[in-house]
Design an enzyme around this catalytic site. Structure first.
Site, PDB file in Angstrom:
ATOM      1  N   LYS A  76       0.801  -1.196   0.029  1.00 56.76           N
ATOM      2  CA  LYS A  76      -0.099   0.071   0.086  1.00 56.76           C
ATOM      3  C   LYS A  76       0.769   1.366   0.012  1.00 56.76           C
ATOM      4  O   LYS A  76       1.971   1.154   0.585  1.00 56.76           O
ATOM      5  CB  LYS A  76      -0.871  -0.052   1.058  1.00 56.76           C
ATOM      6  CG  LYS A  76      -2.039   1.025   1.405  1.00 56.76           C
ATOM      7  CD  LYS A  76      -2.834   0.707   2.562  1.00 56.76           C
ATOM      8  CE  LYS A  76      -3.987   1.669   2.909  1.00 56.76           C
ATOM      9  NZ  LYS A  76      -4.636   1.589   3.982  1.00 56.76           N
ATOM     10  N   SER A 151      -9.390   1.334   3.053  1.00 61.63           N
ATOM     11  CA  SER A 151      -8.626   2.304   2.232  1.00 61.63           C
ATOM     12  C   SER A 151      -7.713   1.396   1.552  1.00 61.63           C
ATOM     13  O   SER A 151      -7.167   2.019   0.668  1.00 61.63           O
ATOM     14  CB  SER A 151      -8.041   3.192   3.158  1.00 61.63           C
ATOM     15  OG  SER A 151      -7.089   2.907   3.950  1.00 61.63           O
ATOM     16  N   SER A 175      -9.697  -1.098   7.068  1.00 60.36           N
ATOM     17  CA  SER A 175      -9.045  -0.546   5.830  1.00 60.36           C
ATOM     18  C   SER A 175      -8.410  -1.992   5.198  1.00 60.36           C
ATOM     19  O   SER A 175      -7.884  -1.724   4.078  1.00 60.36           O
ATOM     20  CB  SER A 175      -8.288   0.432   5.900  1.00 60.36           C
ATOM     21  OG  SER A 175      -8.962   1.621   6.107  1.00 60.36           O
TER      22      SER A 175
END
Length: 438
Positions: A76, A151, A175
């Protein structure tokens, strides 16, 4: 190359047996990822090829560092990567280039994993839906046109679409688990403080956690060990027989849509058939803990980012900007009192759940919403975002570890919650549940 669709553990075993070349599988992933600018914010091909070649030589010499040596992983875009931009999905951080890798990336590299690149995410990780019109929104890997979940949106999609063997994301309110559930993969939320957050762009430091997204529970266990520089738990002979599982009634089902509930109930039935004892009840401390979310999340997030945000607020998508600014009006006294109350409620949760091996609930009470409508309708975005995060946030508020598994109903996950630092037990339960669900 069909091996792209293998689990990370399968790839690791094939590399150790001499049946899979780390360079070949890395090139296959890089080629696939290069065709997906909505999934990867940036690739690190030179690093990946160098790490893969080193893993190839270790494999030939019989000197592999661990079960994921040579296996390609996505990261990420909030994990610092030395000399490569890390922008956390935000135009506010454009051109931010760290000098060193995040500590977890250092550990994973020492275990031999191959860093493919950085995946797209929602701005500064402050949304569970996965939309980011300021940079890029990854597609939902199951159904086109729906939100991918966030996310850690690109992280989940990179795994489901075989653009990485596994991924590393973060989870502050859901997330890791929401995008995992909405893309039909496995996601592990670790206990706060268990995995190092040094070199990870923060959202709410008292809630931020690092965790893996992968095809299987075994992969999550192996990747967690790589992130920590430790050994994975023994998952052999795991069983649900004799396990007592609590279905958390009440809050997780309020306003829940039909498909997630149906998928969850069918999954619970299969767990019971596999030998688990199922009990059901609501717990009285859940609702008051949930009510503290507004006092605890946004104030810390805005406190960390106020100066950066207010210097260039036009660089943020309005719904995310509004979420941050929502923390501006909370009094410091209310924030401190809120944390004191949450700690008390955590004690009540621990006492109420002590007799259970895990707590069960639908990972999300809704299916992924229509992405275009979310972009055009601010009120719809706000209500769907809060609903998406509602169930997962229970695990964050109570400081638990949590695992989401696909139920077999598309984009519907079932979550297992366990005690703080109970990941080893949770993963053993998880692999037994995975077998029952499959």
């Amino acid at each position: 190359m069909l091996e792209r669709f293998w689990s990370a553990a399968q790839q690791g075993r094939a590399i150790a047996a001499g049946d899979l070349d780390p360079v070949d599988i890395t090139e296959a992933y890089l080629e696939a990822a290069a065709q997906a600018p909505d999934v990867y914010a940036r690739l690190t091909p030179e690093r990946a090829r160098g790490e893969a070649m080193a893993a190839r030589e270790r494999a030939r010499a019989g000197l592999l560092r661990g079960p994921l040596d040579g296996v390609p992983i996505s990261w990420k875009d909030l994990f610092d990567t030395a000399c490569v931009a890390t922008e956390a999905g935000s135009r506010l951080l454009k051109g931010r280039v760290p000098r060193a890798d995040a500590e977890v990336l250092v550990q994973a590299t020492l275990q031999g994993t191959v860093c493919l690149g950085k995946t797209h995410m929602t701005e500064l990780a402050f949304s569970g839906l996965g939309l980011n019109p300021m940079t890029a929104t990854p597609r939902n890997a199951v159904t086109a046109g729906l939100a991918p979940g966030g996310s850690s949106s690109g992280a989940a999609v990179s795994v489901k679409l075989a653009m990485a063997a596994a991924a590393v994301g973060s989870d502050t309110g859901g997330s890791v688990r929401i995008p995992a559930a909405w893309n039909d993969i496995v996601g592990l939320k670790t206990t706060h403080g268990r995995v190092s957050a040094k070199g990870v762009v923060a959202l709410c430091e008292r809630f931020d956690t690092v965790g893996p997204l992968a095809r299987t529970v075994e992969d999550c266990a192996l990747l967690l060990a790589a992130l920590e520089g430790g050994r994975a738990p023994d998952l052999e002979d795991a069983t649900l027989k004799g396990a007592t599982l609590l279905v958390l009634e009440g809050v997780p089902f309020e306003g829940a849509r039909e498909a997630p509930v149906a998928g969850f109930e069918a999954a619970v039935h299969r767990l019971a058939k596999a030998g688990a004892r199922i009990e059901r009840k609501a717990l009285p401390m859940v609702a008051p803990a949930m009510a503290l979310s507004g006092v605890l999340y946004a104030p810390e997030a805005y406190g960390l980012w106020k100066e950066v945000i207010e210097a260039d607020p036009e660089l943020m998508w309005a719904p995310i900007l509004e979420r941050f600014r929502g923390g501006a009006q909370v009094l410091a006294a209310d924030y401190v009192a809120g944390w004191a109350e949450l700690e008390r409620l955590r004690g009540e949760w621990a006492a109420a759940t002590a007799g259970y091996d895990a707590v069960l609930l639908p990972t999300a009470p809704i299916l992924p919403p229509d992405a275009r409508r979310l972009l055009l309708d601010a009120d719809y975005f706000a209500t769907e975002n809060l609903l998406a995060l509602r169930n997962t946030r229970i695990g964050n508020l109570f400081g638990l570890c949590a695992l989401t598994l696909p139920t077999g109903e598309p984009m519907c996950g079932i979550s297992l919650l366990d005690t703080p630092y109970g990941e080893e037990r949770l993963l053993r339960l998880g692999i037994a549940a995975e077998a029952a669900l499959n």
